[in-house]
Design a protein around this motif. Structure first.
Motif, PDB file in Angstrom:
ATOM      1  N   LEU A 218      29.502  63.836  25.972  1.00 12.17           N
ATOM      2  CA  LEU A 218      30.227  62.561  26.015  1.00 12.17           C
ATOM      3  C   LEU A 218      31.139  62.487  27.236  1.00 12.17           C
ATOM      4  O   LEU A 218      31.250  61.431  27.871  1.00 12.17           O
ATOM      5  CB  LEU A 218      31.036  62.385  24.731  1.00 12.17           C
ATOM      6  N   PHE A 219      31.789  63.594  27.576  1.00  7.91           N
ATOM      7  CA  PHE A 219      32.619  63.608  28.778  1.00  7.91           C
ATOM      8  C   PHE A 219      31.771  63.337  30.021  1.00  7.91           C
ATOM      9  O   PHE A 219      32.197  62.633  30.942  1.00  7.91           O
ATOM     10  CB  PHE A 219      33.338  64.953  28.921  1.00  7.91           C
ATOM     11  N   MET A 220      30.574  63.916  30.066  1.00 12.11           N
ATOM     12  CA  MET A 220      29.683  63.697  31.209  1.00 12.11           C
ATOM     13  C   MET A 220      29.239  62.229  31.273  1.00 12.11           C
ATOM     14  O   MET A 220      29.173  61.642  32.354  1.00 12.11           O
ATOM     15  CB  MET A 220      28.463  64.616  31.117  1.00 12.11           C
ATOM     16  N   ALA A 221      28.926  61.648  30.117  1.00 10.18           N
ATOM     17  CA  ALA A 221      28.552  60.229  30.096  1.00 10.18           C
ATOM     18  C   ALA A 221      29.708  59.379  30.614  1.00 10.18           C
ATOM     19  O   ALA A 221      29.516  58.452  31.414  1.00 10.18           O
ATOM     20  CB  ALA A 221      28.168  59.809  28.680  1.00 10.18           C
ATOM     21  N   GLY A 222      30.912  59.695  30.162  1.00 14.59           N
ATOM     22  CA  GLY A 222      32.080  58.950  30.620  1.00 14.59           C
ATOM     23  C   GLY A 222      32.321  59.124  32.112  1.00 14.59           C
ATOM     24  O   GLY A 222      32.557  58.146  32.839  1.00 14.59           O
ATOM     25  N   LEU A 223      32.236  60.371  32.579  1.00 16.95           N
ATOM     26  CA  LEU A 223      32.464  60.632  34.004  1.00 16.95           C
ATOM     27  C   LEU A 223      31.423  59.926  34.870  1.00 16.95           C
ATOM     28  O   LEU A 223      31.745  59.410  35.943  1.00 16.95           O
ATOM     29  CB  LEU A 223      32.431  62.142  34.264  1.00 16.95           C
TER      30      LEU A 223
ATOM     31  N   LEU B 184      23.061  62.652  38.173  1.00 18.94           N
ATOM     32  CA  LEU B 184      23.226  64.102  38.060  1.00 18.94           C
ATOM     33  C   LEU B 184      24.192  64.444  36.931  1.00 18.94           C
ATOM     34  O   LEU B 184      23.916  65.316  36.089  1.00 18.94           O
ATOM     35  CB  LEU B 184      23.747  64.668  39.381  1.00 18.94           C
ATOM     36  N   ILE B 185      25.317  63.742  36.882  1.00 21.76           N
ATOM     37  CA  ILE B 185      26.315  63.994  35.838  1.00 21.76           C
ATOM     38  C   ILE B 185      25.731  63.653  34.466  1.00 21.76           C
ATOM     39  O   ILE B 185      25.909  64.394  33.490  1.00 21.76           O
ATOM     40  CB  ILE B 185      27.591  63.177  36.118  1.00 21.76           C
ATOM     41  N   GLN B 186      25.023  62.534  34.365  1.00 25.48           N
ATOM     42  CA  GLN B 186      24.404  62.167  33.090  1.00 25.48           C
ATOM     43  C   GLN B 186      23.375  63.198  32.641  1.00 25.48           C
ATOM     44  O   GLN B 186      23.253  63.491  31.446  1.00 25.48           O
ATOM     45  CB  GLN B 186      23.739  60.790  33.198  1.00 25.48           C
ATOM     46  N   THR B 187      22.623  63.743  33.583  1.00 26.15           N
ATOM     47  CA  THR B 187      21.623  64.750  33.235  1.00 26.15           C
ATOM     48  C   THR B 187      22.275  65.987  32.652  1.00 26.15           C
ATOM     49  O   THR B 187      21.756  66.597  31.703  1.00 26.15           O
ATOM     50  CB  THR B 187      20.788  65.118  34.471  1.00 26.15           C
ATOM     51  N   PHE B 188      23.432  66.388  33.198  1.00 27.42           N
ATOM     52  CA  PHE B 188      24.161  67.514  32.615  1.00 27.42           C
ATOM     53  C   PHE B 188      24.509  67.222  31.153  1.00 27.42           C
ATOM     54  O   PHE B 188      24.420  68.093  30.286  1.00 27.42           O
ATOM     55  CB  PHE B 188      25.441  67.785  33.406  1.00 27.42           C
ATOM     56  N   GLY B 189      24.910  65.980  30.885  1.00 28.75           N
ATOM     57  CA  GLY B 189      25.208  65.601  29.505  1.00 28.75           C
ATOM     58  C   GLY B 189      23.972  65.602  28.630  1.00 28.75           C
ATOM     59  O   GLY B 189      23.997  66.087  27.499  1.00 28.75           O
TER      60      GLY B 189
END
Length: 494
Positions: free
Chosen positions: A370-375, A403-408
């Motif tokens: 969720l933090f990654m989605a938000g970021l 890239l950030i979303q993929t981490f999430g």
């Protein structure tokens, strides 16, 4: 000798049963058609008639895409039931693929008006509900019960087919569609599904007995009750639609509102049913109550993640400089950033979770997602802020967001499948995977409606607001992670 000969034939597809090649190809081409359509659908719906689009307002177009994605996941439940009780997985996949192909053909016919578009989308949703859950179950049936490691390896190859098909579909259809050749792209999706069906039929002899018959066929009395209930439900839907049409309320927007309400209501009713079921023990009920928190977190994550074909691609088309090495790429191509990053980082995250072991529990992994989605949407909000000045932003902004979303995604998706299997009550073991996919259905349907907020806020504020929702949900989940780990029975190291 006969056993050795059989095993030699089975190992003709990377050491796996030859039937895996059949299912690999079918799923690859189905994903080609699905993601190919998904990559251009919102742009087509919002394009003006002068460019052969439907000319829908952006908020309506994105809501339709969200509902389309949500219903694909929702129909997996009745699709799995039909295979288990009526058709068998083999016929369900065949019929599902044929219905999908007919849906794409309907959309490819270049006639004025939206009628064939709505018919086509309806057929694709219904066909995917039949094909998607049952082709995966057939992969498992290719292996003996004592071949766990070989089965896991086979599923890895199968999911490779999913990624190859998705990447190819997102690459091909936006290039074919251009600015006004939408029906040509829809036709390509139809051809892809036709190729998948052809090799499924030709390779059917390698599937042996997998999915040939329903696992728990309906009795005559059960069949009569099922037909009666379906008839009543269909009549009720028809009556409501007729009443809405008579009152002038049967609009595209109102249909999306109704579909969103149904998509949200189904998992709520299902969880109530599970928690009250007499065969669910007190301990299982406690675990399911905790699982609902994770389900809600997943729905919020997918609400943001699956805005890719809607508001994110719309932003790419309008505000991103899509010139790469001197070549102007289609806006839909940007959705492939996720596919590329999944291929690169999937192994990294698999190794990471092995390394951290029990020190990080499932709730914390969901909170991180969720933090990654938000970021990711903080990044997109910053890009939108720059674009408000009139200048287009570089494509690197979108690459960073994906890239950030993929981490999430890699923190939530595989973990969600695992925790669903672990927490499922014994009486619902076979159904809980479908329940997990309902989180995507809810997230996609609700997410599709969020762009209506643009009537009240700027694009920068819109992305930032969704980012705040994800971060707040992540903080709540993180604050309760210890309690949730206790409720779910996860091992907590001293």
């Amino acid at each position: 000798m006969a056993e050795r000969t059989l095993r030699a034939r089975e190992r003709s597809f990377f050491g796996h049963p030859r039937g895996l090649a059949t299912l690999f190809g079918t799923e690859m081409w189905e994903r080609f058609s699905f993601y190919g359509l998904r990559a251009i659908l919102a742009l087509f719906l919002a394009a003006p008639p002068v460019r052969n689009g439907l000319g829908l307002p952006a908020a309506t177009a994105y809501a339709v895409v969200g509902i389309y994605q949500g219903l694909v996941y929702l129909t997996a439940l009745p699709g799995g039931w039909l295979a288990d009780r009526v058709l068998g997985a083999r016929r369900a996949v065949l019929w599902g693929g044929a219905v999908i192909m007919c849906g794409h053909i309907a959309m490819a016919v270049p006639v004025p008006g939206p009628a064939l578009i709505w018919v086509g989308l309806t057929l694709i949703v219904a066909g995917t509900g039949l094909l998607k859950p049952n082709i995966s179950s057939m992969v498992g049936h290719l292996y003996r019960d004592d071949e766990d490691a070989r089965r896991d390896s086979g599923f890895s190859l199968f999911y490779m087919g999913i990624n190859i098909g998705a990447f190819a579909g997102i690459f091909v259809t936006p290039a074919l569609a251009g600015e006004d050749r939408w029906h040509l792209a829809f036709g390509a999706a139809a051809v892809g599904m036709a190729v998948g069906l052809a090799q499924y039929v030709l390779g059917g002899r390698h599937l042996r007995g997998a999915g040939l018959r329903p696992g728990d066929p309906l009795t005559a009395a059960e069949r009569a009750r099922a037909v009666s209930r379906v008839g009543v439900a269909a009549a009720a839907v028809a009556a409501v639609a007729l009443a809405a049409a008579s009152a002038g309320m049967l609009t595209v927007d109102n249909v999306t509102y109704a579909a969103t309400a149904v998509t949200v209501a189904v998992p709520v009713a299902y969880f109530v049913y599970i928690l009250r079921h007499p065969h669910v023990t007190a301990d299982e009920r406690r675990r399911m109550a905790a699982y609902i928190w994770l389900f809600a977190a997943a729905a919020i994550f997918w609400m943001i993640f699956d805005l890719a074909p809607g508001p994110v691609t719309g932003f790419a088309r309008n505000h991103v400089d899509l010139t790469v090495f001197g070549y102007a790429i289609p806006a839909g191509w940007t959705q492939n950033f996720n596919s590329l990053f999944v291929i690169v980082f999937a192994g990294v995250f698999a190794a990471l979770w092995l390394k951290v072991g029990d020190r990080v529990g499932s709730p914390a992994k969901f909170a991180f997602a969720l933090f990654m989605a938000g970021l990711s949407f903080v990044v997109l909000s910053a890009a939108a802020g720059i674009a408000e000045g009139g200048a287009k932003v570089g494509i690197a902004w979108l690459a960073l967001m994906y890239l950030i979303q993929t981490f999430g995604e890699l923190s939530l998706s595989p973990v969600g499948l695992s925790v669903t299997a672990k927490l499922a009550p014994v009486a619902f073991k076979g159904q809980m995977l479908g329940v997990w996919f309902l989180a995507s259905a809810v997230g996609d349907s609700v997410g599709g409606q969020t762009y209506r907020l643009r009537a009240f806020v700027s694009e920068t504020q819109y992305f930032l607001l969704l980012a705040a929702v994800a971060v707040l949900a992540g903080l709540v989940l993180l604050a309760w992670s210890g309690r949730l780990r206790h409720l779910t029975g996860e091992h907590i190291p001293a």
